[in-house]
Each structure stands twice: as C-alpha cells, then as structure tokens.
Design an enzyme around this catalytic site. Structure first.
Site, short mmCIF file in Angstrom:
data_model
loop_
_atom_site.label_atom_id
_atom_site.label_comp_id
_atom_site.label_asym_id
_atom_site.label_seq_id
_atom_site.Cartn_x
_atom_site.Cartn_y
_atom_site.Cartn_z
N HIS A 81 0.88 -1.20 0.08
CA HIS A 81 0.01 0.22 0.04
C HIS A 81 0.76 1.09 -0.10
O HIS A 81 0.70 2.50 -0.61
CB HIS A 81 -0.80 -0.02 1.22
N CYS A 91 -4.11 -0.34 -17.84
CA CYS A 91 -4.62 0.67 -16.61
C CYS A 91 -4.30 0.05 -15.33
O CYS A 91 -4.76 0.30 -14.27
CB CYS A 91 -6.07 0.69 -17.06
C1 PEP Z 1 -5.80 -4.68 -12.74
O1 PEP Z 1 -5.84 -5.73 -12.31
O2 PEP Z 1 -4.61 -4.07 -12.87
C2 PEP Z 1 -6.61 -3.63 -12.64
C3 PEP Z 1 -6.45 -2.36 -13.34
O3 PEP Z 1 -7.82 -3.93 -11.72
P1 PEP Z 1 -7.95 -3.86 -10.43
O4 PEP Z 1 -6.55 -3.24 -9.95
O5 PEP Z 1 -9.25 -2.73 -9.97
O6 PEP Z 1 -8.22 -5.20 -10.13
#
Ligand code: PEP
Ligand code: MG
Length: 575
Positions: free
Chosen positions: A201, A500
């Site tokens: 974190h 992302c």
């Molecule tokens: C990921 O898994 O990289 C993602 C963007 O989704 P989350 O972190 O919300 O699982």
C-alpha cells in the site's frame, strides 16, 4: 553511510527524518480513578469526542485536496471517526468508570470487545482491527499525555528564521493505508519503510501522491529523528546527512522536473510526436477534480465497484446513472472507459454470493464470471451506463473484468450491443486471455491490460500477500512478454490496447509499455504529469529499445536498470 532498499516511487526527496514510533503503551490493568466518577467519565468521553472530530476534519481536508490520492483515504478516516463516536462504546466506557476503572484503562477495555469481534470475523473486517487500535491509541494518548501515535499533520518548522516549512521524510517499519492516506506532499517529502514490497500500500499510495518512496530498507528506523535524509525513490538509496552538493544536485533535478511536468495541459506523446493518450483511473465522481487538475485526457478505468461496496443490494439504476454521468460530463468530447462491476475475490458483495464456498476466491467467481450468473445486476448497470451516455458528448466505452476466453468476450460484447452501447472491450488480466489476445480482440472494440491481476495470475502470486512482492513486480520480464503478446494480438486485429494497472504510473515503465505496443495509459491522476514528462522526452524508437532491453533481462531489477539506460532523460529530470 547510505542504506539501500527498493525504489518503488521515482524521484528524490529530502527532509528531516520523522520516525513513526511504536504504539501507545497499554494502560495498567489495575489503574483506578481517584473517586469522582462523573469527572472521569467526562474526561474519557471528551477524549473520544476530540479524536472523532480530528479524524472528521482530516477527512474533510483530504476531500478538499485535489492532490490527495483518491477518496478511499477520506472514507477510511470517516469510518474511524464513527468508531470513536460509537454510542455503545461510550456506554461501555461509562460502566467501567462507574466500577472504579481509570479513564485510559476503561477505553482500552471497552475497545477490546469490538476488537475481538472484528478479529474473529477475519478477512476485510479483520483487517480493520488496525484502524480500531489507532482510534483507541489516539484517545488514550490524549488522556495520558503520551505523544500521539502516528503522523505529522504539518511540515517541520523552517530550519532558519524566515525559511520555508520543510516536509518530512517519513520512516516506519510499515505503513497502513489509513496512515498514508492522511498525508500530503506539503507534509511528506518521501517515504521509507523497512518492510513492504513494490505492490505494498505504501508503494501504491506514494506513486498516487507523486512522492518518492523506498521500501524494504533494513535499519531505516534507527536513523535519529530530525536527521536530514535524502531519499532516491528511483535507485532505492537512503542517505542520512547528505552533503550540500548532493542536495544542490537534487534541487537542480527537481527544478527540471517541475518545468517538464508543468506541461500538464498537453496531450501525451513521445518526443517524435507518437500520440499516447494519458487517462485517469477513478473510483467515483469524487476523483474527477484530481483527474482534471492533472491534465487527464479522459478516464481509462472507472472502477464502478466502489459504488457497490458495503451495500446490502445493488445501488438503484438512477443513482448509478448519476455517478456515470458525472464522469462523462467532466470529459466532454473525450473518452470514458467504465468497467462493469468487478466483485468477488478481495471485493465480495453480500448480494452476489458465489454458488459454493470458494477455498481460493481469487480463482473463483469474480468479475464477468459473477455477472454472467447475476445477469439482472449487469443489465441494470449497462442500462444506467447507456442512459448516462445518451445525454453526454463524451464517448463511453464499457469493459468487463476477469475475462479468460474469446467466448466470454463475445458474450459481453453482445450484452453491451443489446443495451445500445456501441463500444465494448475486455480487460486482459488472465494469462489465457493474453495468449489468445488476437481472438479476444476480434470479438470486441478494444483491450485494456490490468497489470495488477495479470501479474497475480501469471506468477500464481496472490496480490494481497506482501511476502510475494517480488513476483508481483510489474518489471518482471515474463509480465512484459505477456503485455507484448497482448499488444501484438490487438494490433493484428486492428484494435487499440491500453494499460490501466499500476505499471502505467511508473514513468520508466510507461515508456517501456509504449515500446511494447500499448496505445494508451491510464493511472492514478497524480502520476500523470511525471509520465507525460518522461514520455515527452523520448522517441518511440527509444521506448522500443528500452522495451527490448527490459525483456532481455533476467530479474525485475535488471529489467529496470537496462530500460532506464535507454531512457537517459528520466534521470536528468529526476524521474
Ligand atoms: C488490474 O488488475 O491491473 C486492474 C487495473 O484492476 P484492479 O486493480 O481494480 O483489479
Ligand atoms: Mg484487476
């Protein structure tokens, strides 16, 4: 002499060391008050009241700060304030004081009951024990005059009269999200922790705040408080008592970096003009100001599950529509990518139970798997998205999480079309989907790689486990291979492919991702200026060479070093 750890949030910062001390000592079991029970009760309740008030006002400040890392921090603080103001807790404290127990011990014992209940519940609730302890310790510290646990709320006073206040270098064994969420760049120049890995974190929040951070730095808490410390979040070096020359070098790099990152209004592109839209990850309308402030060109990931978490049932369609419309209205004429509800695994929802007990929930019914079972919930969400988009000029794209096969991609695209949503995509988070990216891409309009989960599933390393930090490192060459494969598959099918996950927020890795063929990058808003600056200083060819060098390496650290050698302007900019 320097200490060494893992640099997890780039840039350099320096300031007086603020060592996060151990928690407030437990008040003695037999401590009794002097006889005036009413006065003692008043003292105890006043301390709890003050703690609740302070937590609330910190949450207010956090929400008003466009630099703060999202809304989650404020929500955590408000939940803590509710704990301090709980009427049942007050009754428990009063009863103990009536029995002769002194106020600090009464608070300690009254909290113990709640603590046991939470700890017994395990999982997400079990993790809230640390938040409860923090509230308890704050109240006890107020009563006993013990220095308050936790964090500086203001920067250190100026070193000389008339100088500027100095943000601290915050040093701790480890930091809870509730700790780090409280902080701003005005107060903290850098983080150093003895524990933690690249996906801890501390690392994620530090990157979101744009503050340099080094984790896994043994011996850091032995640095005497107040010592000036220079932290290099890129190399992982932590240097107590730096020379004037070293500080001047860092200041020069920081000036260059500021000048570069101030080009916030420009669109993302490489130095030779190859466009790479730079988008923001958001969890709800509360994150939009920060996205706009940092020059996001749209939203690349709207984590809609934050609307659903903590509810007894799905939010009504009208409420969803409002929350989606807010994001679309903030980016007229731009792109907003909404992800359908990603429930299950570490984000369970009471109203979407898996069909049977899941010993490994991350490998169970999560994301699209769960939405196929609860088609009505998906249908309401897609309907709300379609209605929100109908009245806005932003282009809405909708994508599904946790997709493993082309058949699932085709099913989702059809569900979107049936609701009149013209652009449907899927996240690539499962290695099977990366391997068959071309056939998934043929079914949808775009792909978006979630590197956080792709790392978890590729390395069979639970992202919740700090002990497996090395395997979740986004610089792992095998993860880069999967990104390359996905981008090539998408390109062969004539589809765009974004990233992302957390990986996009690292300015060096962002260049590598572009070199691997990724066409857009989405990240926590605070990371956008540095990524934009780093990309703008390198050509597409340099990005490709950096990508090749990283993939040719054996370890994540070697991949990073090899890539950065091809991206020299990053170091010059202090990125
Ligand atoms: C990921 O898994 O990289 C993602 C963007 O989704 P989350 O972190 O919300 O699982
Ligand atoms: Mg994911």
């Amino acid at each position: 002499m320097s200490l060494a750890g893992a640099g997890v949030s780039p840039g350099a910062g320096h300031g007086p060391a603020y060592i996060l001390t151990a928690s407030v000592p437990e008040p003695p079991e037999d401590s009794a008050h002097t006889g005036d029970a009413d006065a003692e009760k008043e003292r105890a309740l006043a301390a709890l009241h003050q703690v609740a008030g302070e937590l609330e006002s910190r949450a207010d400040r956090l929400e008003a700060d466009p630099d703060a890392p999202g809304r989650e921090g404020a929500d955590i603080l408000r939940a803590q304030a509710l704990m301090a103001a709980d009427p049942g807790l007050a009754v428990g404290v009063e009863a103990l004081v009536d029995e002769g127990v002194a106020a600090p011990r009464a608070i300690f014992s009254a909290f113990a009951k709640y603590r046991a209940a939470l700890a017994g519940a395990g999982g997400y609730l079990g993790e809230r024990v640390a938040d409860l302890d923090d509230v308890r310790d704050r109240a006890i510290a107020l009563l006993t005059g013990h220095p308050l646990p936790g964090l500086p709320s203001e920067p250190a006073p100026p070193a000389e009269p008339g100088g500027a206040p100095r943000p601290y270098v915050l040093i701790a064994r480890d930091l809870a999200p509730a700790d780090t969420a409280l902080l701003s760049r005005a107060v903290v120049a850098a983080f150093v922790t003895e524990k933690g890995g690249p996906t801890s974190h501390t690392a994620i929040l530090a990157r979101a705040m744009g503050v340099p951070a080094v984790v896994g730095c043994a011996g850091a808490t032995a640095i005497p408080p107040g010592t000036t410390v220079l932290v290099d979040g890129t190399s992982g070096e932590v240097r107590p008592d730096p020379t004037g020359e070293e500080l001047a070098r860092v200041a020069g790099a920081a000036r260059a970096r500021r000048a570069a990152v101030e080009r916030a209004g420009e669109a993302g592109r490489t130095r030779d003009g190859h466009p790479v839209p730079l988008l923001a990850n958001i969890g709800g309308p509360g994150d939009l100001d920060a996205a706009l402030h940092h020059g996001a060109e749209g939203v690349g990931l709207y984590r809609t599950e934050f609307l659903f978490l903590g509810r007894r049932q799905a939010p009504p369609a009208e409420e969803q529509e409002r929350a989606y419309r807010a994001a679309l209205a903030a980016f007229p004429g731009r792109t907003v990518v909404a992800r359908t509800l990603d429930a299950g695994a570490d984000k369970p929802l009471a109203f979407l139970p898996p069909p049977a007990e899941e010993p490994n929930p991350a490998l169970g019914e999560r994301g699209l798997r769960l939405l196929r079972r609860f088609g009505d919930v998906l249908d309401v969400q897609l309907g709300a998205l379609a209605r929100a988009a109908a009245s806005e000029t932003a282009e809405l794209q909708v994508m599904a999480p946790m997709v493993a096969t082309a058949e699932e991609a085709a099913w989702f695209a059809e569900a979107c079309r049936a609701r009149g949503l013209p652009r449907a995509g899927v996240m690539i988070e499962v290695p099977a989907a990366a391997l068959r990216a071309a056939s998934l891409a043929a079914e949808v309009d775009f792909l978006s790689i979630g590197t956080n989960d792709l790392a978890q599933y590729a390395f069979a390393a639970d992202r919740e486990l700090g002990t497996l930090g090395d395997l979740q490192d986004p610089w792992q060459p095998a993860l880069l291979d999967l990104v390359h494969l996905t981008a090539a598959g998408a390109s062969g099918a004539g589809r765009p492919c974004g990233v992302c996950g957390e990986a996009a927020a690292d300015p060096a890795l962002a260049c590598v991702l572009v070199g691997l063929g990724v066409t857009s990058l989405s990240m926590g808003a605070a990371a956008l200026p540095a990524v934009r600056a780093g990309l703008g200083e390198h050509t597409l060819d340099q990005c490709r060479r950096a990508a090749e060098a990283a993939r040719a390496a054996m370890t994540p650290a070697q991949a990073r070093t090899a890539a950065r050698a091809e991206l020299p302007a990053l170091t010059a900019l202090g990125l």
